[in-house]
Design a protein around this motif. Sequence first.
Motif, short mmCIF file in Angstrom:
data_model
loop_
_atom_site.label_atom_id
_atom_site.label_comp_id
_atom_site.label_asym_id
_atom_site.label_seq_id
_atom_site.Cartn_x
_atom_site.Cartn_y
_atom_site.Cartn_z
N ARG A 91 0.85 -1.18 0.00
CA ARG A 91 0.00 0.00 0.00
C ARG A 91 0.88 1.23 0.00
O ARG A 91 1.92 1.28 0.67
CB ARG A 91 -0.99 -0.01 1.17
CG ARG A 91 -0.38 0.11 2.52
CD ARG A 91 -1.45 0.19 3.59
NE ARG A 91 -0.82 0.21 4.90
CZ ARG A 91 -1.47 0.24 6.03
NH1 ARG A 91 -2.77 0.23 6.04
NH2 ARG A 91 -0.82 0.26 7.18
N MET A 142 -3.35 -9.31 7.43
CA MET A 142 -4.04 -8.17 8.03
C MET A 142 -5.00 -7.53 7.04
O MET A 142 -4.58 -6.89 6.07
CB MET A 142 -3.03 -7.12 8.50
CG MET A 142 -1.92 -7.68 9.39
SD MET A 142 -2.53 -8.37 10.92
CE MET A 142 -2.56 -6.90 11.93
N ALA A 198 -6.81 -4.65 6.69
CA ALA A 198 -6.87 -3.35 7.38
C ALA A 198 -7.82 -2.40 6.64
O ALA A 198 -9.00 -2.35 6.95
CB ALA A 198 -5.46 -2.78 7.51
N ALA A 206 -3.76 3.66 9.81
CA ALA A 206 -4.37 2.46 9.21
C ALA A 206 -3.80 1.16 9.79
O ALA A 206 -3.73 0.15 9.09
CB ALA A 206 -4.28 2.50 7.69
N TYR A 207 -3.38 1.20 11.03
CA TYR A 207 -3.03 -0.03 11.74
C TYR A 207 -4.27 -0.54 12.47
O TYR A 207 -5.09 0.25 12.96
CB TYR A 207 -1.90 0.22 12.75
CG TYR A 207 -0.54 0.11 12.11
CD1 TYR A 207 0.17 -1.08 12.14
CD2 TYR A 207 0.01 1.19 11.43
CE1 TYR A 207 1.40 -1.19 11.51
CE2 TYR A 207 1.24 1.10 10.81
CZ TYR A 207 1.93 -0.09 10.85
OH TYR A 207 3.14 -0.20 10.22
N ILE A 208 -4.35 -1.87 12.54
CA ILE A 208 -5.50 -2.46 13.23
C ILE A 208 -5.29 -2.35 14.74
O ILE A 208 -4.20 -2.61 15.26
CB ILE A 208 -5.67 -3.94 12.80
CG1 ILE A 208 -5.98 -4.02 11.30
CG2 ILE A 208 -6.76 -4.62 13.61
CD1 ILE A 208 -6.10 -5.42 10.73
N GLY A 227 0.47 -5.13 15.40
CA GLY A 227 1.56 -4.34 14.83
C GLY A 227 1.71 -4.64 13.35
O GLY A 227 0.75 -5.05 12.69
N ASP A 228 2.92 -4.44 12.82
CA ASP A 228 3.18 -4.71 11.41
C ASP A 228 3.52 -6.18 11.24
O ASP A 228 4.56 -6.65 11.73
CB ASP A 228 4.34 -3.82 10.94
CG ASP A 228 4.54 -3.93 9.44
OD1 ASP A 228 4.79 -5.07 8.94
OD2 ASP A 228 4.43 -2.91 8.74
N ALA A 229 2.63 -6.91 10.58
CA ALA A 229 2.79 -8.37 10.50
C ALA A 229 4.10 -8.74 9.78
O ALA A 229 4.80 -9.66 10.21
CB ALA A 229 1.60 -8.98 9.78
N GLY A 230 4.42 -8.01 8.69
CA GLY A 230 5.65 -8.31 7.95
C GLY A 230 6.89 -8.09 8.81
O GLY A 230 7.81 -8.92 8.83
N1 URA Z 1 -0.71 -4.18 8.09
C1 URA Z 1 -0.11 -4.67 9.21
O1 URA Z 1 0.88 -5.37 9.14
N2 URA Z 1 -0.65 -4.34 10.40
C2 URA Z 1 -1.75 -3.57 10.54
O2 URA Z 1 -2.20 -3.34 11.66
C3 URA Z 1 -2.36 -3.08 9.34
C4 URA Z 1 -1.82 -3.41 8.15
#
Ligand code: URA
Length: 211
Positions: free
Chosen positions: A103, A132, A134, A194-196, A201-204
Amino acid sequence: MRLHVADHPLVAHKLTVLRDQETSSPTFRLLVDELVTLLAYEATREVSTESHTIRTPVAETVGTRIADPRPLVVPILRAGLGMLDGMTRLLPTAEVGFLGMQRNEETLEAITYANRLPDDLTGRQCFLLDPMLATGGTLVAAIDFLFERGARDVTAVCLLAAPEGLEVLEKAVGDRVDVKVVVAAVDERLDENAYIVPGLGDAGDRLYGVV
Ligand code: URA
């Protein structure tokens, strides 16, 4: 769109450990793998099958096998890659394609930067892997991509979804029954980045480290 939230104590337990910021990357990867295997059981409930005659040591019998064309599993790079083994463990005969989507952090729009998929997906059942859900932008773009190539149906397997993203998806695909989302949980909301929330957190980054 049909939504299935996996309501199971093992899913809830593993998800809680996954969310914990103290959980290390190796444990995080292991838990994602286990959770996806549990979600895969639900996600494959409508996979096409056909009759298959075999002979047991005792008698001939008519059983069931997964029909052709083979299902297609598509992890969305990068974080979806962490879900691939968990999915193919239950669906080892599936073909695997890859979609690289990112994104734009300013516009929050999905950009396709890599595509390794068959051009013709006519009649194929497709399983999109994206941890995620989101804003929903990436998933809507990926679902469009698969249907444009003739996919028969698309099931998205996600760990967490935000209500805002589900609404975007619902608006984009309406009441199509050939789109299904299987998630471990639907969280409260998205934050201003735009984080859940509460999310994980950031899954990657949590799977692979910050790069
Ligand atoms: N992508 C993520 O990795 N975490 C989020 O919370 C939202 C998008």
